[in-house]
Design a protein around this motif. Structure first.
Motif, short mmCIF file in Angstrom:
data_model
loop_
_atom_site.label_atom_id
_atom_site.label_comp_id
_atom_site.label_asym_id
_atom_site.label_seq_id
_atom_site.Cartn_x
_atom_site.Cartn_y
_atom_site.Cartn_z
N HIS A 75 3.32 0.90 9.61
CA HIS A 75 2.12 0.18 9.03
C HIS A 75 1.96 -1.06 9.79
O HIS A 75 2.65 -1.59 10.50
N TYR A 134 0.49 -6.95 1.27
CA TYR A 134 -0.13 -5.56 1.62
C TYR A 134 -0.88 -5.02 0.21
O TYR A 134 -0.42 -5.37 -0.94
N LYS A 135 -1.84 -4.16 0.48
CA LYS A 135 -2.19 -3.28 -0.76
C LYS A 135 -2.00 -1.88 -0.23
O LYS A 135 -2.31 -1.27 1.03
N TRP A 136 -1.65 -0.97 -1.25
CA TRP A 136 -1.64 0.50 -0.94
C TRP A 136 -2.98 0.96 -1.16
O TRP A 136 -3.74 0.85 -2.12
N ARG A 156 9.47 0.69 7.75
CA ARG A 156 9.63 1.22 6.26
C ARG A 156 10.80 1.97 6.26
O ARG A 156 10.82 2.84 6.93
N HIS A 173 5.28 4.08 -4.24
CA HIS A 173 5.04 3.00 -3.38
C HIS A 173 5.26 1.54 -4.07
O HIS A 173 4.66 1.50 -5.23
N SER A 219 -1.74 4.67 2.47
CA SER A 219 -0.85 3.78 3.50
C SER A 219 -1.07 2.48 2.89
O SER A 219 -1.79 1.99 2.21
N TYR A 220 -0.21 1.56 3.33
CA TYR A 220 -0.01 0.14 3.16
C TYR A 220 -0.98 -0.61 4.23
O TYR A 220 -0.90 -0.26 5.33
N ASN A 221 -1.95 -1.28 3.60
CA ASN A 221 -2.83 -2.21 4.54
C ASN A 221 -2.53 -3.66 4.39
O ASN A 221 -2.42 -4.16 3.19
#
Length: 138
Positions: free
Chosen positions: A100, A14-16, A81, A8, A20-22
């Motif tokens: 996401h 975003y933060k992983w 994505r 990733h 998942s990406y948040n």
């Protein structure tokens, strides 16, 4: 699934976490601002100045013109994505639409990219063209 094997990448906004990406709100705010300003015809240099003034930081520290252009054209902000062929499981690149949470609406994304293409087209024209048509279109 395939997400496990994805190397990733870091995506601004975003933060992983937990596979998942948040949306990372402190940066997502900056992303929304970039689109909003750009869509209101604010110059990229001015957008960079404002981001700096408000204390926004990218992974490289500041923001370059290239980074702003990359953000404006990155469909990741729509919640899409692309999984590379090696990890998609199908042997080919695969685009996933609702991967996401999006930060940007399709309307804002399209508007930004129409402006980007218009400007790019203008810059690719000859100097003669620019001299003879200056001031007609902003």
């Amino acid at each position: 699934g395939k997400k496990l094997y994805d190397l990733h990448t870091i995506v601004y906004g975003y933060k992983w976490a937990d596979g998942s990406y948040n949306v990372f709100e402190p940066e997502a705010e900056g992303v929304r601002m970039i689109f909003e300003y750009y869509n209101n015809c604010v110059a990229v240099s001015e957008i960079i100045r404002v981001l700096k003034q408000l204390g926004y930081k990218s992974f490289r520290g500041g923001f370059s013109r290239e980074m702003i252009m990359h953000i404006l054209s990155n469909r990741f902000y729509l919640g899409e994505r692309t999984y590379r062929a090696e990890i998609s499981g199908t042997g080919q690149e695969e685009n996933v639409i609702d991967d996401h949470e999006p930060i940007i609406s399709m309307e804002d994304f399209k508007k930004a990219n129409e402006r980007r293409e218009k400007i790019a087209k203008r810059y690719s024209n000859s100097r003669y063209y620019k001299q003879t048509n200056s001031g007609t279109d902003n």
